[in-house]
Design an enzyme around this catalytic site. Sequence first.
Site, PDB file in Angstrom:
ATOM      1  N   SER A 237       1.676  -9.497  -5.545  1.00 26.55           N
ATOM      2  CA  SER A 237       1.253  -8.122  -5.797  1.00 26.55           C
ATOM      3  C   SER A 237       1.906  -7.159  -4.826  1.00 26.55           C
ATOM      4  O   SER A 237       2.113  -7.486  -3.655  1.00 26.55           O
ATOM      5  CB  SER A 237      -0.269  -8.019  -5.637  1.00 26.55           C
ATOM      6  OG  SER A 237      -0.681  -6.675  -5.598  1.00 26.55           O
TER       7      SER A 237
ATOM      8  N   LYS B 253      -2.839 -12.730  -1.257  1.00 27.73           N
ATOM      9  CA  LYS B 253      -1.537 -12.801  -1.928  1.00 27.73           C
ATOM     10  C   LYS B 253      -0.415 -13.013  -0.890  1.00 27.73           C
ATOM     11  O   LYS B 253       0.485 -13.825  -1.072  1.00 27.73           O
ATOM     12  CB  LYS B 253      -1.290 -11.530  -2.739  1.00 27.73           C
ATOM     13  CG  LYS B 253      -2.165 -11.419  -3.982  1.00 27.73           C
ATOM     14  CD  LYS B 253      -1.910 -12.564  -4.940  1.00 27.73           C
ATOM     15  CE  LYS B 253      -2.724 -12.462  -6.201  1.00 27.73           C
ATOM     16  NZ  LYS B 253      -2.468 -13.573  -7.152  1.00 27.73           N
TER      17      LYS B 253
ATOM     18  N   TYR C 296      -8.142  -9.253  -0.902  1.00 29.25           N
ATOM     19  CA  TYR C 296      -7.343  -9.671  -2.069  1.00 29.25           C
ATOM     20  C   TYR C 296      -5.855  -9.632  -1.732  1.00 29.25           C
ATOM     21  O   TYR C 296      -5.133 -10.608  -1.930  1.00 29.25           O
ATOM     22  CB  TYR C 296      -7.626  -8.751  -3.262  1.00 29.25           C
ATOM     23  CG  TYR C 296      -6.540  -8.778  -4.302  1.00 29.25           C
ATOM     24  CD1 TYR C 296      -5.569  -7.775  -4.351  1.00 29.25           C
ATOM     25  CD2 TYR C 296      -6.452  -9.827  -5.216  1.00 29.25           C
ATOM     26  CE1 TYR C 296      -4.542  -7.818  -5.291  1.00 29.25           C
ATOM     27  CE2 TYR C 296      -5.432  -9.870  -6.163  1.00 29.25           C
ATOM     28  CZ  TYR C 296      -4.478  -8.863  -6.178  1.00 29.25           C
ATOM     29  OH  TYR C 296      -3.456  -8.907  -7.097  1.00 29.25           O
TER      30      TYR C 296
HETATM   31  C1  WQD Z   1      -4.135   3.643 -10.068  1.00 32.47           C
HETATM   32  C2  WQD Z   1      -4.308   5.125  -9.754  1.00 32.47           C
HETATM   33  C3  WQD Z   1      -6.279   5.610  -8.485  1.00 32.47           C
HETATM   34  C4  WQD Z   1      -9.069   4.411 -11.653  1.00 32.47           C
HETATM   35  C5  WQD Z   1      -3.727  -1.943  -8.636  1.00 32.47           C
HETATM   36  C6  WQD Z   1      -4.225  -3.240  -8.090  1.00 32.47           C
HETATM   37  C7  WQD Z   1      -3.204  -3.787  -7.119  1.00 32.47           C
HETATM   38  C8  WQD Z   1      -1.864  -3.933  -7.806  1.00 32.47           C
HETATM   39  C9  WQD Z   1      -1.439  -2.567  -8.326  1.00 32.47           C
HETATM   40  C10 WQD Z   1      -1.954  -6.172  -8.833  1.00 32.47           C
HETATM   41  C11 WQD Z   1      -4.803   5.356  -8.329  1.00 32.47           C
HETATM   42  C12 WQD Z   1      -6.354   6.245  -9.873  1.00 32.47           C
HETATM   43  C13 WQD Z   1      -7.901   4.687 -10.965  1.00 32.47           C
HETATM   44  C14 WQD Z   1      -9.972   5.470 -11.947  1.00 32.47           C
HETATM   45  C15 WQD Z   1      -8.468   7.004 -10.866  1.00 32.47           C
HETATM   46  N1  WQD Z   1      -1.840  -4.842  -8.889  1.00 32.47           N
HETATM   47  N2  WQD Z   1      -7.609   5.959 -10.583  1.00 32.47           N
HETATM   48  N3  WQD Z   1      -9.625   6.732 -11.545  1.00 32.47           N
HETATM   49  O1  WQD Z   1      -5.146   0.934  -7.031  1.00 32.47           O
HETATM   50  O2  WQD Z   1      -2.733   1.342  -7.777  1.00 32.47           O
HETATM   51  O3  WQD Z   1      -3.650  -0.967  -7.621  1.00 32.47           O
HETATM   52  O4  WQD Z   1      -2.472  -2.123  -9.226  1.00 32.47           O
HETATM   53  O5  WQD Z   1      -2.100  -6.918  -7.988  1.00 32.47           O
HETATM   54  O6  WQD Z   1      -3.644  -5.015  -6.645  1.00 32.47           O
HETATM   55  O7  WQD Z   1      -5.436  -2.982  -7.464  1.00 32.47           O
HETATM   56  O8  WQD Z   1      -4.446   0.611  -9.434  1.00 32.47           O
HETATM   57  O9  WQD Z   1      -5.385   1.343 -11.574  1.00 32.47           O
HETATM   58  O10 WQD Z   1      -6.953   1.096  -9.590  1.00 32.47           O
HETATM   59  O11 WQD Z   1      -5.334   2.979  -9.653  1.00 32.47           O
HETATM   60  O12 WQD Z   1      -8.206   8.166 -10.510  1.00 32.47           O
HETATM   61  O13 WQD Z   1     -11.051   5.296 -12.567  1.00 32.47           O
HETATM   62  O14 WQD Z   1      -5.310   5.670 -10.607  1.00 32.47           O
HETATM   63  O15 WQD Z   1      -6.779   6.510  -7.509  1.00 32.47           O
HETATM   64  O16 WQD Z   1      -4.187   6.523  -7.859  1.00 32.47           O
HETATM   65  P1  WQD Z   1      -3.997   0.567  -7.890  1.00 32.47           P
HETATM   66  P2  WQD Z   1      -5.608   1.470 -10.109  1.00 32.47           P
END
Ligand code: WQD
Length: 328
Positions: free
Chosen positions: A116, A144, A140
């Site tokens: 990741s 990884k 998490y």
């Molecule tokens: C994306 C953006 C939030 C939900 C994830 C995994 C990480 C890795 C990459 C695999 C952020 C915003 C989100 C919501 C929002 N993948 N958001 N409202 O945090 O980039 O990371 O993908 O391993 O491990 O955790 O992904 O989809 O949670 O957030 O505003 O209800 O969307 O702030 O900017 P993230 P995400």
Amino acid sequence: MTVLVTGGAGYIGSHTVRALRQAGRAVVVLDTLELGHRAAVLDAPLVVGDVADATLVARLCGEYGVTQAVHFAAYKSVGESMQHPAKYWANNVGSAAVLFETLARHGVHEVVFSSSCSVYGTPPSVPVTEDAPIHPESVYAETKAVAERVLAWFERTDGLRSVSLRYFNAAGASADAVIGEDWAFSINLVPVVMKAALGRSGPLKVFGDDYPTPDGTCIRDYIHVDDLAAAHLAALDHLAAGGATTAVNVGTGTGSSVMDIIHATERISGRQVPYEVVARRDGDPVASFADPEHAAQVLGWRATRTLDDIIASAWAWHSTHPDGYGAG
Ligand code: WQD
């Protein structure tokens, strides 16, 4: 010549299984079905079991003539990992180590590992290259990073070569909407936006719009799940050709904001996405997107699908499968 796919009943796993079968590769899937779905496994045998069951894994290697493996099976919730760390250390690291040793001692010395971009934490600069500092910011993410180190040691003790694929933001579904993401287990942005657009939840909560970005919302590298699947096949081919152990960022190299996702969803679905801006979420980097050059040079792989392809496929899947795979 069979590929063992652990966690192949899950989101990225099931898309990778389908891509392997469409490429003519023999596959056997090992999954506990704790988080996966039997219906997501297409055209491949599914064995329900745990990667830490060395007797079972050894039997599968012999019965199916396994020569390579893709290891997806893991817990993946950042938030849960901070509440219940022990299950993440046990499964994502302990069970993985048992799997790697069993594989290496039963004729399998080529492993593609589901890692990741979160191993980088908040990247010091973007685009993110593979030599960026490893600085996990959750249990998490740390599991990884540690599992990558465990793989490196299995090369020294057992001659196991591996490719660790550091996914950026996986999203989307199969173009024919036959398989996709189970939004019951995902709080990632795209499925949450789809749920709000379909009226299956309250308004989307946008975690802050006061970031130093063009529209004030965070930027991420959203990569189509079928592009991700193709990267796994390229990594298996790299290893089959004698390629060296490596870690590869798997992204498009293009950043998109939360508002970009909302606007693309409204444009493609014809629906409004109800949302409200709330406080920033702790730990959210302002921007994170991949430098895709190492993947292109080492694996000969690049993402080909666009953000619209991601949103259109996610919409087609979620609007026709509001209950995911159902009880399956
Ligand atoms: C994306 C953006 C939030 C939900 C994830 C995994 C990480 C890795 C990459 C695999 C952020 C915003 C989100 C919501 C929002 N993948 N958001 N409202 O945090 O980039 O990371 O993908 O391993 O491990 O955790 O992904 O989809 O949670 O957030 O505003 O209800 O969307 O702030 O900017 P993230 P995400």
